[in-house]
Enzyme design. Structure first.
Site, PDB file in Angstrom:
ATOM      1  N   ASP A   1       1.289  -9.015   1.031  1.00 31.99           N
ATOM      2  CA  ASP A   1       2.108  -8.058   1.790  1.00 31.99           C
ATOM      3  C   ASP A   1       2.353  -8.602   3.208  1.00 31.99           C
ATOM      4  OD1 ASP A   1       3.402  -5.716   2.513  1.00 31.99           O
ATOM      5  OD2 ASP A   1       1.602  -4.460   2.491  1.00 31.99           O
TER       6      ASP A   1
ATOM      7  N   GLY B   1      -3.015 -10.060   2.953  1.00 33.22           N
ATOM      8  CA  GLY B   1      -2.666 -10.625   1.651  1.00 33.22           C
ATOM      9  C   GLY B   1      -1.195 -10.976   1.525  1.00 33.22           C
TER      10      GLY B   1
ATOM     11  N   ASN C   1       0.862  -1.196   0.000  1.00 34.71           N
ATOM     12  CA  ASN C   1       0.000   0.000   0.000  1.00 34.71           C
ATOM     13  C   ASN C   1       0.898   1.246   0.000  1.00 34.71           C
ATOM     14  OD1 ASN C   1       0.598   0.621   2.891  1.00 34.71           O
ATOM     15  ND2 ASN C   1      -0.504  -1.314   3.182  1.00 34.71           N
TER      16      ASN C   1
HETATM   17  N1  AR6 Z   1       1.657 -15.760  -2.603  1.00 33.80           N
HETATM   18  C1  AR6 Z   1       1.116 -15.412  -3.789  1.00 33.80           C
HETATM   19  N2  AR6 Z   1      -0.053 -14.725  -3.904  1.00 33.80           N
HETATM   20  C2  AR6 Z   1      -0.690 -14.407  -2.756  1.00 33.80           C
HETATM   21  C3  AR6 Z   1      -0.188 -14.724  -1.475  1.00 33.80           C
HETATM   22  C4  AR6 Z   1       1.045 -15.428  -1.421  1.00 33.80           C
HETATM   23  N3  AR6 Z   1       1.616 -15.761  -0.250  1.00 33.80           N
HETATM   24  N4  AR6 Z   1      -1.066 -14.248  -0.539  1.00 33.80           N
HETATM   25  C5  AR6 Z   1      -2.091 -13.670  -1.219  1.00 33.80           C
HETATM   26  N5  AR6 Z   1      -1.871 -13.768  -2.554  1.00 33.80           N
HETATM   27  P1  AR6 Z   1      -3.496  -8.792  -2.131  1.00 33.80           P
HETATM   28  P2  AR6 Z   1      -3.809  -6.203  -3.504  1.00 33.80           P
HETATM   29  C6  AR6 Z   1      -2.684 -13.295  -3.678  1.00 33.80           C
HETATM   30  O1  AR6 Z   1      -4.724  -8.551  -1.357  1.00 33.80           O
HETATM   31  O2  AR6 Z   1      -5.124  -6.595  -4.044  1.00 33.80           O
HETATM   32  C7  AR6 Z   1      -2.578  -5.576   1.539  1.00 33.80           C
HETATM   33  O3  AR6 Z   1      -3.231  -5.408   2.757  1.00 33.80           O
HETATM   34  C8  AR6 Z   1      -4.132 -12.968  -3.422  1.00 33.80           C
HETATM   35  O4  AR6 Z   1      -4.907 -14.165  -3.378  1.00 33.80           O
HETATM   36  O5  AR6 Z   1      -2.310  -9.348  -1.425  1.00 33.80           O
HETATM   37  O6  AR6 Z   1      -2.830  -5.497  -4.415  1.00 33.80           O
HETATM   38  C9  AR6 Z   1      -1.616  -4.445   1.202  1.00 33.80           C
HETATM   39  O7  AR6 Z   1      -1.017  -3.921   2.376  1.00 33.80           O
HETATM   40  C10 AR6 Z   1      -4.454 -12.102  -4.641  1.00 33.80           C
HETATM   41  O8  AR6 Z   1      -4.743 -12.920  -5.774  1.00 33.80           O
HETATM   42  O9  AR6 Z   1      -2.972  -7.422  -2.872  1.00 33.80           O
HETATM   43  C11 AR6 Z   1      -2.508  -3.439   0.543  1.00 33.80           C
HETATM   44  O10 AR6 Z   1      -3.168  -2.627   1.488  1.00 33.80           O
HETATM   45  C12 AR6 Z   1      -3.133 -11.370  -4.912  1.00 33.80           C
HETATM   46  O11 AR6 Z   1      -2.136 -12.066  -4.147  1.00 33.80           O
HETATM   47  C13 AR6 Z   1      -3.508  -4.293  -0.193  1.00 33.80           C
HETATM   48  O12 AR6 Z   1      -3.546  -5.546   0.503  1.00 33.80           O
HETATM   49  C14 AR6 Z   1      -3.117  -9.915  -4.505  1.00 33.80           C
HETATM   50  O13 AR6 Z   1      -3.911  -9.747  -3.344  1.00 33.80           O
HETATM   51  C15 AR6 Z   1      -3.077  -4.577  -1.608  1.00 33.80           C
HETATM   52  O14 AR6 Z   1      -4.116  -5.275  -2.261  1.00 33.80           O
END
Ligand code: AR6
Length: 181
Positions: free
Chosen positions: A40, A38, A30
């Site tokens: 992050d 997620g 973020n």
């Molecule tokens: N390995 C691979 N992909 C993953 C993993 C992992 N370990 N964990 C989750 N995903 P997101 P965004 C996938 O929410 O939408 C955070 O709070 C997940 O299933 O991680 O860009 C940050 O701090 C999805 O398909 O990222 C920001 O505030 C993809 O990764 C916000 O979320 C991205 O989901 C960013 O949101």
């Protein structure tokens, strides 16, 4: 599943980004680089506190949407973590495709600048930020393909998709991209 674009292999796998033995992984962060859920959250849990200590010191103003910054990787089995900020999906009328493309471009440029030959991405913006997965996949792969057509490096770009739905969406999008590159 994989395809070749110029000198680069573009590969899709289903798995966990934090396990990847690769030069750089890209974090879906973020704009305050404050950590979160997620991917992050998973990166900071597995990598340990040194990653955020470094980003706090080097990037006190955070990172704007569409931009990217780089840090070392703490306990992770990669050399660097590139932190990029994808757009929050607001229906597609707030420059989301352009900002997502910029996030991929700037991440790849940082990887090239740091001599990374291999980079792994998650599906940026497709989780908490709500970008529809099929569009996130198509826009991600088009952005990466465009970058690879214009640059020599890296040699490997891998998308690490967390579940079968994401993997399916990216596989479908890759078939379409492969037809036009
Ligand atoms: N390995 C691979 N992909 C993953 C993993 C992992 N370990 N964990 C989750 N995903 P997101 P965004 C996938 O929410 O939408 C955070 O709070 C997940 O299933 O991680 O860009 C940050 O701090 C999805 O398909 O990222 C920001 O505030 C993809 O990764 C916000 O979320 C991205 O989901 C960013 O949101």
């Amino acid at each position: 599943m994989k395809t070749q674009i110029q000198n680069c292999t573009l590969q899709l796998v289903q798995g966990d980004l934090t396990n990847q033995k690769i030069d750089a992984i890209v974090n879906a962060a973020n704009s305050s680089l404050a950590g979160g859920g997620g991917v992050d959250g998973a990166i900071h849990r597995a990598g340990g506190p040194s990653i955020m200590e470094e980003t706090d010191a080097r990037y006190p103003d955070g990172c704007e949407t569409g931009n990217a910054v780089i840090s070392s990787a703490g306990n992770l089995p990669c050399k660097f973590v590139i932190h990029t900020v994808g757009p929050v999906w607001q229906g597609g009328i707030r420059r989301e495709p352009e900002l997502l493309k910029s996030a991929y471009h700037n991440s790849l440029q940082l990887a090239v600048d740091h001599q990374c030959e291999s980079v792994a991405f998650p599906a940026i913006s497709a989780g908490v930020y709500g970008y529809p997965m099929d569009l996130a996949a198509a826009h991600a792969l088009m952005s990466v393909a465009e970058f690879l057509r214009e640059h020599e490096a890296p040699k490997l770009v891998r998308f690490v998709l967390f579940d079968s739905g994401a993997y399916g969406a990216f596989s479908h999008a890759l078939e379409n991209v492969a037809k036009i590159v």
